[in-house]
Structures are given as C-alpha cells and as structure tokens.
Design a protein around this motif. Structure first.
Motif, mmCIF file in Angstrom:
data_model
loop_
_atom_site.group_PDB
_atom_site.id
_atom_site.type_symbol
_atom_site.label_atom_id
_atom_site.label_comp_id
_atom_site.label_asym_id
_atom_site.label_seq_id
_atom_site.Cartn_x
_atom_site.Cartn_y
_atom_site.Cartn_z
ATOM 1 N N CYS A 1 9.489 1.441 -0.868
ATOM 2 C CA CYS A 1 10.025 1.012 -2.463
ATOM 3 C C CYS A 1 11.237 1.554 -2.749
ATOM 4 N N ARG A 2 11.335 2.667 -2.605
ATOM 5 C CA ARG A 2 12.734 3.623 -2.798
ATOM 6 C C ARG A 2 13.769 2.872 -2.046
ATOM 7 N N SER A 3 13.492 2.619 -0.782
ATOM 8 C CA SER A 3 14.455 2.154 0.185
ATOM 9 C C SER A 3 14.952 0.596 -0.132
ATOM 10 N N LEU A 4 13.862 -0.210 -0.558
ATOM 11 C CA LEU A 4 14.256 -1.339 -1.296
ATOM 12 C C LEU A 4 15.460 -1.570 -2.315
ATOM 13 N N ARG A 5 14.885 -0.631 -3.218
ATOM 14 C CA ARG A 5 15.746 -0.511 -4.379
ATOM 15 C C ARG A 5 17.017 -0.172 -4.186
ATOM 16 N N ALA A 6 17.172 1.038 -3.285
ATOM 17 C CA ALA A 6 18.471 1.652 -2.880
ATOM 18 C C ALA A 6 19.274 0.529 -2.195
ATOM 19 N N ASN A 7 18.638 -0.500 -1.614
ATOM 20 C CA ASN A 7 19.482 -1.531 -0.955
ATOM 21 C C ASN A 7 19.458 -2.837 -1.770
ATOM 22 N N ARG A 8 19.255 -2.532 -3.062
ATOM 23 C CA ARG A 8 19.384 -3.698 -4.166
ATOM 24 C C ARG A 8 18.439 -5.033 -3.931
ATOM 25 N N VAL A 9 17.440 -4.637 -3.254
ATOM 26 C CA VAL A 9 16.194 -5.658 -2.983
ATOM 27 C C VAL A 9 15.385 -5.736 -4.361
ATOM 28 N N ASP A 10 15.565 -6.765 -5.248
ATOM 29 C CA ASP A 10 14.728 -6.539 -6.356
ATOM 30 C C ASP A 10 13.604 -7.519 -6.621
ATOM 31 N N THR A 11 12.998 -7.601 -5.319
ATOM 32 C CA THR A 11 11.757 -8.513 -5.143
ATOM 33 C C THR A 11 10.548 -7.664 -5.921
ATOM 34 N N PRO A 12 9.964 -8.338 -6.760
ATOM 35 C CA PRO A 12 8.838 -7.575 -7.532
ATOM 36 C C PRO A 12 7.828 -6.816 -6.613
ATOM 37 N N VAL A 13 7.452 -5.767 -6.907
ATOM 38 C CA VAL A 13 6.716 -4.846 -6.023
ATOM 39 C C VAL A 13 5.442 -4.580 -6.749
ATOM 40 N N LEU A 14 4.084 -4.714 -6.178
ATOM 41 C CA LEU A 14 3.126 -4.347 -6.647
ATOM 42 C C LEU A 14 2.329 -3.450 -5.749
ATOM 43 N N LEU A 15 2.180 -2.023 -6.281
ATOM 44 C CA LEU A 15 1.494 -1.078 -5.423
ATOM 45 C C LEU A 15 -0.075 -1.380 -5.498
ATOM 46 N N LEU A 16 -0.551 -1.788 -4.291
ATOM 47 C CA LEU A 16 -2.043 -1.958 -4.104
ATOM 48 C C LEU A 16 -2.703 -0.551 -3.348
ATOM 49 N N THR A 17 -3.056 0.174 -4.112
ATOM 50 C CA THR A 17 -3.470 1.504 -3.277
ATOM 51 C C THR A 17 -4.782 2.169 -3.758
ATOM 52 N N ASP B 1 0.896 -1.322 0.003
ATOM 53 C CA ASP B 1 0.016 -0.093 0.039
ATOM 54 C C ASP B 1 0.921 1.091 0.060
ATOM 55 N N ILE B 2 0.299 2.353 -0.508
ATOM 56 C CA ILE B 2 1.128 3.580 -0.528
ATOM 57 C C ILE B 2 0.902 4.448 0.824
ATOM 58 N N LEU B 3 -0.384 4.397 1.180
ATOM 59 C CA LEU B 3 -0.751 5.165 2.557
ATOM 60 C C LEU B 3 -0.763 4.457 3.617
ATOM 61 N N LEU B 4 0.544 4.485 4.212
ATOM 62 C CA LEU B 4 0.767 3.684 5.323
ATOM 63 C C LEU B 4 1.362 4.676 6.509
ATOM 64 N N PRO B 5 1.268 4.263 7.739
ATOM 65 C CA PRO B 5 1.577 5.162 8.884
ATOM 66 C C PRO B 5 3.357 5.246 8.886
ATOM 67 N N GLY B 6 3.793 6.060 9.466
ATOM 68 C CA GLY B 6 5.221 5.943 9.383
ATOM 69 C C GLY B 6 5.952 6.270 8.331
ATOM 70 N N MET B 7 6.504 5.186 7.598
ATOM 71 C CA MET B 7 7.032 5.417 6.186
ATOM 72 C C MET B 7 6.109 5.057 5.230
ATOM 73 N N ASP B 8 5.947 5.751 4.099
ATOM 74 C CA ASP B 8 4.814 5.472 3.218
ATOM 75 C C ASP B 8 5.393 4.465 2.427
ATOM 76 N N GLY B 9 4.583 3.774 1.446
ATOM 77 C CA GLY B 9 5.002 2.895 0.547
ATOM 78 C C GLY B 9 5.994 3.268 -0.496
ATOM 79 N N LEU B 10 5.915 4.462 -1.055
ATOM 80 C CA LEU B 10 6.795 5.072 -1.859
ATOM 81 C C LEU B 10 8.159 5.126 -1.213
#
Length: 101
Positions: A63-79, A51-60
């Motif tokens: 996602c950016r943090s995962l990609r910056a840390n080279r986690v390449d798991t497919p991400v489906l934004l469901l929002t 989801d994008i609208l999350l408490p604390g750290m939003d989904g975007l």
C-alpha cells in the motif's frame, strides 16, 4: 468492476474470486506482495482487496509503495488483524478502508 485480490491463502482467494465473478466483476488474483504490487502498478483496477499478512512484501508495504508511486486505486485491507492499532497502521499506510476477515 475490475478488482485485484491480493491474498496468499489460495483457497480463500479462489472463494473471493468466485463470489465476485458471480456478481459480474472481473477479478485478478495475486498470491504474494510483490506480485500484487506489480499487478497494481498500472492503475487499471477499480479497487484492490489487499491482505496484510503476505509472504515477501506485506500488504502495508504494498500500500505504501502504491501511494508513493501515485497509484490512487482504492485499497481495502482485508485481513485477520483486527486490533485498533492494526487499523490505524493500515489507514496510515494509505488504505481507504479496513475490514477484518
């Protein structure tokens, strides 16, 4: 398939979990961005429904943090956000696909 669902609406998260488990998938659920990021960082999931609208750290941010840390798991934004600009932002953040609720 091993799926991580990151959704703050607990009822919706549980419905998604139940449906996916009935289809034979293994599902983890996180209820906020920080928890979702921590669970996703090991890269063990086959896909992340985020989801994008999350408490604390939003989904975007997640996602950016995962990609910056080279986690390449497919991400489906469901929002709930369904404007074209929202989709562009989501895909630019590194998501693989975008699905409005």
């Amino acid at each position: 398939m091993y799926i991580l669902v990151v959704e703050d609406e607990r009822r919706l998260a549980q419905v998604v979990r139940r449906v996916l488990e009935e289809e034979g998938h293994t599902v983890d659920v996180a209820y906020d961005g920080e928890e979702g990021l921590a669970m996703a960082m090991d890269g063990s999931h086959d896909v992340i429904a985020l989801d994008i609208l999350l408490p604390g750290m939003d989904g975007l941010e997640v996602c950016r943090s995962l990609r910056a840390n080279r986690v390449d798991t497919p991400v489906l934004l469901l929002t709930a956000l369904d404007a074209v600009e929202d989709k562009v932002q989501g895909l630019d953040a590194g998501a693989d696909d975008y699905l409005p609720k």
